[in-house]
Design an enzyme around this catalytic site. Sequence first.
Site, mmCIF file in Angstrom:
data_model
loop_
_atom_site.group_PDB
_atom_site.id
_atom_site.type_symbol
_atom_site.label_atom_id
_atom_site.label_comp_id
_atom_site.label_asym_id
_atom_site.label_seq_id
_atom_site.Cartn_x
_atom_site.Cartn_y
_atom_site.Cartn_z
ATOM 1 N N TYR A 40 -2.002 -0.748 -5.137
ATOM 2 C CA TYR A 40 -3.194 -0.197 -5.318
ATOM 3 C C TYR A 40 -3.780 0.941 -4.059
ATOM 4 C CZ TYR A 40 -4.647 -2.428 -0.854
ATOM 5 O OH TYR A 40 -5.115 -2.561 0.440
ATOM 6 N N LYS A 153 1.631 0.413 -0.353
ATOM 7 C CA LYS A 153 0.285 -0.156 -0.506
ATOM 8 C C LYS A 153 0.449 -1.390 -1.720
ATOM 9 C CE LYS A 153 -4.572 1.007 -0.012
ATOM 10 N NZ LYS A 153 -4.949 0.355 0.810
ATOM 11 N N GLU A 185 -1.300 -1.583 13.215
ATOM 12 C CA GLU A 185 -2.316 -1.310 12.710
ATOM 13 C C GLU A 185 -3.521 -2.286 12.577
ATOM 14 O OE1 GLU A 185 -1.695 -0.142 8.710
ATOM 15 O OE2 GLU A 185 -0.278 -1.672 8.155
ATOM 16 N N LEU A 209 0.713 1.405 7.018
ATOM 17 C CA LEU A 209 0.431 2.169 5.686
ATOM 18 C C LEU A 209 0.067 3.503 6.378
ATOM 19 C CD1 LEU A 209 -0.267 1.693 3.050
ATOM 20 C CD2 LEU A 209 -2.698 1.723 3.721
HETATM 21 C C1 LIG Z 1 -3.490 -2.352 6.248
HETATM 22 C C2 LIG Z 1 -4.137 -0.889 6.033
HETATM 23 N N1 LIG Z 1 -3.905 0.045 6.978
HETATM 24 C C3 LIG Z 1 -4.344 1.165 7.049
HETATM 25 C C4 LIG Z 1 -5.395 1.509 5.890
HETATM 26 C C5 LIG Z 1 -6.340 2.741 6.123
HETATM 27 O O1 LIG Z 1 -5.836 3.485 5.028
HETATM 28 P P1 LIG Z 1 -6.673 4.745 4.263
HETATM 29 O O2 LIG Z 1 -7.212 5.460 5.717
HETATM 30 O O3 LIG Z 1 -5.945 5.380 3.535
HETATM 31 O O4 LIG Z 1 -7.714 4.232 3.746
HETATM 32 C C6 LIG Z 1 -5.782 0.419 4.916
HETATM 33 C C7 LIG Z 1 -6.848 0.801 4.180
HETATM 34 O O5 LIG Z 1 -7.365 -0.186 3.570
HETATM 35 C C8 LIG Z 1 -5.092 -0.729 5.089
HETATM 36 O O6 LIG Z 1 -5.230 -1.808 4.277
#
Ligand SMILES: Cc1ncc(COP(=O)(O)O)c(C=O)c1O
Length: 287
Positions: A40, A153, A185, A209
Amino acid sequence: MVKQMLKEKVLASFNKQIVPLDELTISVNDRAYLFGDGVYEVLRVYKSRPFLLVEHMNRLARSLSAIGISGVGSLTADILSIISLNHIDEGMVYVQISRGTAPRVHSFHNLSLQPNILMYAKPFYEHPAAMDAKTGINAITHEDIRWGRCDIKSIGLLANCLAQSKAHQIGAQEAILIRENNVTEGSSSNVFIVKNKIIKTPPLSQHILPGTRRQFLINALSEHGYQVEEDNITKDELLLADEVFITSSIKEAIAVIKVDQHPINNQNLGPVAKHARALILQASLNS
Ligand SMILES: Cc1ncc(COP(=O)(O)O)c(C=O)c1O
């Protein structure tokens, strides 16, 4: 009243069919439902435009390729169309792709499956992170019990949900995940710290991620003269940081003012977190 009606009228697209989101029905044999077999994206919409669209689409393509889902063409036109159909000025788009629908067997080898593509767009009547951005948030640390491919993701977010729920249960807003004594994270965000004017965020690996805002801020903060390092952050470094902030598409950049019971920056918003947020907002206006 009008606002309420509008809220109920979120339109979704499922394999290009436009349906009100709350009337959409999907087979229980969708592998997303049975196995969490899908990926997603969540995109933030500013002034009717999806921010960092190319970066989100590139990450989606990488996620699809990593789990061997093929046959999904460009989704750009559909994303723009769902934003427009829902009359979104400020809001978000959710895009989910599952491997397809088939009777429940684990292996998809030799199954000829059509991916199911779901998307919807929702307006923000007020910014979901506005209050957190003003006050900063509290976080807990939590063991990172997720699988070994957090760079994909995946919609399989049970461990993230457990960690974030634990944080909420004890009055914090985010769980910062720790694997072998290093920060990976947040449960739904990337993590940055500042110590002695050096900004650090964990390096890309299969344990985090590759956040779109993470990369945006590494570039933007560096361009503004900050020293930014992609390096491991131990749990002690996190607790003793001058500043901690988290980033995501929806949260932008939010200061963390307490981790477990340790106050960060005397529980005040730090200058780097504020600047990081301003850089995202500024760029969103020019996108
Ligand atoms: C586990 C995780 N890490 C990092 C992020 C941040 O990603 P982005 O900056 O692309 O929204 C998300 C976003 O929902 C996430 O679910």
